[in-house]
Design an enzyme around this catalytic site. Structure first.
Site, PDB file in Angstrom:
ATOM      1  N   GLU A 127       9.433  16.241  15.318  1.00 11.99           N
ATOM      2  CA  GLU A 127       9.660  16.237  13.873  1.00 11.99           C
ATOM      3  C   GLU A 127       8.680  17.183  13.182  1.00 11.99           C
ATOM      4  O   GLU A 127       7.464  17.055  13.357  1.00 11.99           O
ATOM      5  CB  GLU A 127       9.485  14.816  13.317  1.00 11.99           C
ATOM      6  CG  GLU A 127       9.867  14.724  11.847  1.00 11.99           C
ATOM      7  CD  GLU A 127       9.635  13.337  11.251  1.00 11.99           C
ATOM      8  OE1 GLU A 127       8.604  12.717  11.556  1.00 11.99           O
ATOM      9  OE2 GLU A 127      10.497  12.889  10.470  1.00 11.99           O
ATOM     10  N   CYS A 175      13.169  12.210   5.477  1.00  9.01           N
ATOM     11  CA  CYS A 175      13.403  11.803   6.870  1.00  9.01           C
ATOM     12  C   CYS A 175      14.847  12.039   7.283  1.00  9.01           C
ATOM     13  O   CYS A 175      15.155  12.092   8.462  1.00  9.01           O
ATOM     14  CB  CYS A 175      13.027  10.341   7.033  1.00  9.01           C
ATOM     15  SG  CYS A 175      13.864   9.297   5.829  1.00  9.01           S
ATOM     16  N   GLY A 198      -4.749   4.772   5.601  1.00 14.66           N
ATOM     17  CA  GLY A 198      -3.981   3.961   6.542  1.00 14.66           C
ATOM     18  C   GLY A 198      -4.853   3.161   7.498  1.00 14.66           C
ATOM     19  O   GLY A 198      -4.712   1.931   7.605  1.00 14.66           O
ATOM     20  N   PRO A 199      -5.772   3.837   8.213  1.00 15.21           N
ATOM     21  CA  PRO A 199      -6.545   3.099   9.220  1.00 15.21           C
ATOM     22  C   PRO A 199      -7.497   2.043   8.635  1.00 15.21           C
ATOM     23  O   PRO A 199      -8.000   1.204   9.381  1.00 15.21           O
ATOM     24  CB  PRO A 199      -7.343   4.210   9.914  1.00 15.21           C
ATOM     25  CG  PRO A 199      -6.543   5.454   9.658  1.00 15.21           C
ATOM     26  CD  PRO A 199      -5.948   5.281   8.297  1.00 15.21           C
ATOM     27  N   GLY A 220      -4.469   0.099   5.154  1.00 18.90           N
ATOM     28  CA  GLY A 220      -3.182  -0.209   5.794  1.00 18.90           C
ATOM     29  C   GLY A 220      -3.385  -1.147   6.973  1.00 18.90           C
ATOM     30  O   GLY A 220      -2.697  -2.165   7.115  1.00 18.90           O
ATOM     31  N   GLU A 259      10.732   1.823   9.717  1.00 24.33           N
ATOM     32  CA  GLU A 259      11.587   2.974   9.384  1.00 24.33           C
ATOM     33  C   GLU A 259      10.762   4.212   9.690  1.00 24.33           C
ATOM     34  O   GLU A 259       9.794   4.501   8.978  1.00 24.33           O
ATOM     35  CB  GLU A 259      11.972   2.941   7.905  1.00 24.33           C
ATOM     36  CG  GLU A 259      12.772   1.720   7.495  1.00 24.33           C
ATOM     37  CD  GLU A 259      14.170   1.690   8.095  1.00 24.33           C
ATOM     38  OE1 GLU A 259      14.672   2.740   8.532  1.00 24.33           O
ATOM     39  OE2 GLU A 259      14.751   0.595   8.150  1.00 24.33           O
ATOM     40  N   GLY A 287      -5.534   3.219  -0.590  1.00 27.54           N
ATOM     41  CA  GLY A 287      -6.546   3.639   0.377  1.00 27.54           C
ATOM     42  C   GLY A 287      -5.925   4.202   1.632  1.00 27.54           C
ATOM     43  O   GLY A 287      -4.697   4.339   1.738  1.00 27.54           O
ATOM     44  N   LYS A 326       0.839  -1.194   0.000  1.00 23.16           N
ATOM     45  CA  LYS A 326       0.000   0.000   0.000  1.00 23.16           C
ATOM     46  C   LYS A 326       0.878   1.248   0.000  1.00 23.16           C
ATOM     47  O   LYS A 326       1.607   1.498   0.950  1.00 23.16           O
ATOM     48  CB  LYS A 326      -0.915   0.036   1.230  1.00 23.16           C
ATOM     49  CG  LYS A 326      -2.007   1.090   1.069  1.00 23.16           C
ATOM     50  CD  LYS A 326      -2.730   1.406   2.354  1.00 23.16           C
ATOM     51  CE  LYS A 326      -2.061   2.487   3.139  1.00 23.16           C
ATOM     52  NZ  LYS A 326      -2.044   3.803   2.481  1.00 23.16           N
TER      53      LYS A 326
HETATM   54  P1  NAD Z   1       2.256   8.007   8.079  1.00 22.98           P
HETATM   55  O1  NAD Z   1       2.750   7.230   9.222  1.00 22.98           O
HETATM   56  O2  NAD Z   1       1.104   8.913   8.285  1.00 22.98           O
HETATM   57  O3  NAD Z   1       1.843   7.068   6.870  1.00 22.98           O
HETATM   58  C1  NAD Z   1       2.741   6.142   6.282  1.00 22.98           C
HETATM   59  C2  NAD Z   1       1.947   5.031   5.625  1.00 22.98           C
HETATM   60  O4  NAD Z   1       1.275   4.305   6.647  1.00 22.98           O
HETATM   61  C3  NAD Z   1       0.866   5.513   4.669  1.00 22.98           C
HETATM   62  O5  NAD Z   1       0.778   4.621   3.587  1.00 22.98           O
HETATM   63  C4  NAD Z   1      -0.389   5.434   5.520  1.00 22.98           C
HETATM   64  O6  NAD Z   1      -1.565   5.291   4.780  1.00 22.98           O
HETATM   65  C5  NAD Z   1      -0.106   4.197   6.346  1.00 22.98           C
HETATM   66  N1  NAD Z   1      -0.841   4.103   7.602  1.00 22.98           N
HETATM   67  C6  NAD Z   1      -1.332   5.093   8.380  1.00 22.98           C
HETATM   68  N2  NAD Z   1      -1.986   4.582   9.445  1.00 22.98           N
HETATM   69  C7  NAD Z   1      -1.887   3.236   9.349  1.00 22.98           C
HETATM   70  C8  NAD Z   1      -2.338   2.143  10.156  1.00 22.98           C
HETATM   71  N3  NAD Z   1      -3.044   2.337  11.261  1.00 22.98           N
HETATM   72  N4  NAD Z   1      -2.051   0.890   9.766  1.00 22.98           N
HETATM   73  C9  NAD Z   1      -1.318   0.670   8.646  1.00 22.98           C
HETATM   74  N5  NAD Z   1      -0.886   1.654   7.827  1.00 22.98           N
HETATM   75  C10 NAD Z   1      -1.157   2.928   8.186  1.00 22.98           C
HETATM   76  O7  NAD Z   1       3.517   8.818   7.538  1.00 22.98           O
HETATM   77  P2  NAD Z   1       3.557   9.876   6.369  1.00 22.98           P
HETATM   78  O8  NAD Z   1       2.969  11.155   6.885  1.00 22.98           O
HETATM   79  O9  NAD Z   1       3.036   9.279   5.116  1.00 22.98           O
HETATM   80  O10 NAD Z   1       5.134  10.049   6.173  1.00 22.98           O
HETATM   81  C11 NAD Z   1       5.918  10.930   6.888  1.00 22.98           C
HETATM   82  C12 NAD Z   1       6.702  10.216   7.967  1.00 22.98           C
HETATM   83  O11 NAD Z   1       7.477   9.175   7.407  1.00 22.98           O
HETATM   84  C13 NAD Z   1       7.694  11.112   8.671  1.00 22.98           C
HETATM   85  O12 NAD Z   1       7.633  10.871  10.047  1.00 22.98           O
HETATM   86  C14 NAD Z   1       9.038  10.672   8.123  1.00 22.98           C
HETATM   87  O13 NAD Z   1      10.131  10.898   8.955  1.00 22.98           O
HETATM   88  C15 NAD Z   1       8.798   9.217   7.930  1.00 22.98           C
HETATM   89  N6  NAD Z   1       9.750   8.660   6.993  1.00 22.98           N
HETATM   90  C16 NAD Z   1      10.719   7.818   7.477  1.00 22.98           C
HETATM   91  C17 NAD Z   1      11.666   7.294   6.601  1.00 22.98           C
HETATM   92  C18 NAD Z   1      12.747   6.365   7.088  1.00 22.98           C
HETATM   93  O14 NAD Z   1      13.369   5.720   6.268  1.00 22.98           O
HETATM   94  N7  NAD Z   1      12.988   6.268   8.382  1.00 22.98           N
HETATM   95  C19 NAD Z   1      11.605   7.600   5.245  1.00 22.98           C
HETATM   96  C20 NAD Z   1      10.611   8.466   4.804  1.00 22.98           C
HETATM   97  C21 NAD Z   1       9.680   8.978   5.680  1.00 22.98           C
END
Ligand code: NAD
Length: 484
Positions: free
Chosen positions: A384, A283, A207-208, A211, A249, A205, A174
């Protein structure tokens, strides 16, 4: 309006609910396409396709898997312009960045793991004198889940998928609902590359819903997740009692330590990039800048002079340095932190405001912002922000610098600017970060381990680490008789 579709069992399909989500163009603020609002039923269909494909894919020769991955890499390269334009439109990032970084890296991910799998060896241990031979199999896990964020959409989506399928797994993936377009386009290329139906299934779709359905699916064996720390924590709580393998990550709040003895011009140019590339939405961006006090005033003047002339504009304009932030809520979040910084006694040295781009009035543009803050305890230095906002703090000693660098809950990456080899070694060992760059930034060799300490994550991606994550090791111990 264009409709993005799920890619399940090698075919494009609508969501079972018939429900759709709006997809925005961040550079204009307009809805330009719709994506499936998938739910557990769609994930279940994706799982069934993956499960069906697994016996054959896991028994496909390494050579054939490798060739398909490399073909996918070639196809991404051939479609560079189309994919880069789609990424820039969907995410708001400059087209130049999508063309030189995002899409080439997506291709490199498939090429790298297509090659790496041919070198991924298992071990044998002969227990000499005991007439016992051990050999270790590395078997694919089965069906695995890959969930990725919006900041580097195709780059990070493929960073997970490539090792998973190279190792013989089938995937339910996803992408972020905020940037679904290039993942959608990848489906077409998978078919063209000859990836068998069901090996990769892409469900779009929220996340909640979508995902979460991947995470809680009883038979999905592992979750490789990149995203926010809060989401990662929630996923860990859900998946741990199910004994799933987890790779997380997560967020970062990375220090950039600048010592007076560094190569100043190189440091200045790279620090502009490490602060504001992709609108600061990487990130690994160095959002906390610590400067040795003897060069603090000079750095402040030179840095602000360079940042103030950076062009914020249409992602498709070749002169643009910063495009749009990814969404309206994200823009509001970043602006709210600039207000917090002011309340905490921070002084905005440049930026701090929205930018109006002619003809794109609805876009989510923000000027690159540099804030001088009183101390490292300020919320803007602890939480962050993930936008074009950096802070400056002077330090007197190495001890003070390392203390501030490590005084944060995150531990993803750190950058160090110095020519002193002893200091390089001392600080590299002391920095609480999964990745330390010395006199460079975002310099990546895909063979190296990638990931964070503390609340920046669990596990490592990259190279054989990723192939180990996506396989289960099984030791076979054979006792043999030494008869005639
Ligand atoms: P997010 O956590 O909101 O979403 C990431 C993904 O998770 C999306 O696809 C989202 O739909 C899904 N998701 C959300 N809730 C979920 C759930 N309950 N169950 C399963 N999936 C779910 O993050 P974002 O806003 O898309 O991205 C930004 C964040 O990502 C920042 O904190 C950034 O630092 C981090 N990031 C980390 C790295 C790394 O390699 N460490 C790389 C890029 C981004």
């Amino acid at each position: 309006m264009e409709k993005i579709l799920n890619y399940i069992d090698g075919t494009f399909c609508e969501p079972s609910s018939g429900q759709w989500l709006d997809n925005y163009n961040p550079s204009t603020g307009e809805v330009y396409s719709q994506i499936p609002d998938s739910n557990a039923d769609d994930v279940s269909e994706a799982y069934k396709a993956a499960e069906k494909a697994f016996p054959s894919w896991s028994n496909t020769t390494i050579d054939k898997r490798s060739r398909i991955l490399i073909k996918l890499a070639d196809l991404i390269e051939e479609n560079l312009d189309r994919l880069a334009a789609a990424e820039a439109k969907d995410n708001g990032k400059p087209l130049s960045l999508a063309t030189t970084v995002d899409i080439p890296r997506a291709s490199a991910n498939f090429r790298f793991f297509g090659n790496a799998i041919t070198q991924f060896a298992s071990q044998a241990h002969e227990s000499v004198g005991l007439q016992t031979m051990n050999f270790t199999l590395r078997e694919p896990l089965g069906v695995v889940g890959c969930i990725s964020p919006w900041n580097l959409p195709l780059y990070l989506f493929t960073w997970k998928i490539a090792p998973a399928i190279a190792a013989g797994n089938c995937v339910v993936a996803k992408p972020s609902e905020v940037t679904p377009m290039t993942a959608y386009l990848l489906g077409e290329l998978c078919t063209e590359a000859g990836l068998p139906p069901g090996v990769l299934n892409i469900v779009h779709g929220n996340g909640p819903t979508a995902g979460e359905a991947i995470v809680v699916h009883q038979k999905i064996k592992a979750i490789s997740f990149t995203g926010g720390t809060k989401t990662g924590e929630h996923i860990a709580r859900t998946a741990a009692p199910m004994f799933k393998k987890l790779s997380l990550e997560l967020g970062g709040k990375n220090p950039n330590l600048i010592f007076a003895d560094c190569n100043y011009d190189k440091m200045l140019a790279v620090t502009v990039r490490s602060s504001f590339a992709n609108q600061g939405q990487i990130c690994l961006c160095g959002s906390r800048i610590f400067i040795e006090d003897s060069i603090y005033e000079k750095f402040k003047k030179d840095f602000v002079a360079k940042v103030s002339v950076m062009k914020v504009g249409d992602p498709f304009d070749s002169g643009t340095h910063l495009g749009a932030l990814v969404s309206q809520p994200h823009l509001e979040k970043v602006i709210s932190y600039i207000e917090i910084a002011k309340e905490e006694g921070g002084k905005v040295l440049c930026g701090g405001e929205k930018v109006n781009v002619a003809g794109k009035e609805g876009g989510y543009y923000l000027a690159p912002t540099v804030i001088e803050i009183p101390n490292n305890k300020c919320r803007v230095n602890q939480e962050e922000i993930f936008g074009p906002v950096v802070t400056l703090i002077a330090f007197k000693t190495e001890v003070e610098a390392i203390a501030m660098a490590n005084d944060v809950k995150y531990g993803l990456s750190a950058t160090l600017w110095t020519k002193d080899v002893d200091r390089t070694m001392r600080l590299s060992k002391k920095l609480e970060a999964g990745i330390v760059w010395v006199n460079t930034w975002l310099n990546r060799d895909l063979r190296t381990p990638f990931g964070g300490m503390k609340e920046s994550g669990v596990g490592r991606e990259g190279g054989f680490e990723a192939l180990r994550f996506f396989t289960e090791s099984k030791n076979v111990c054979i006792s043999w008789e030494d008869g005639e």
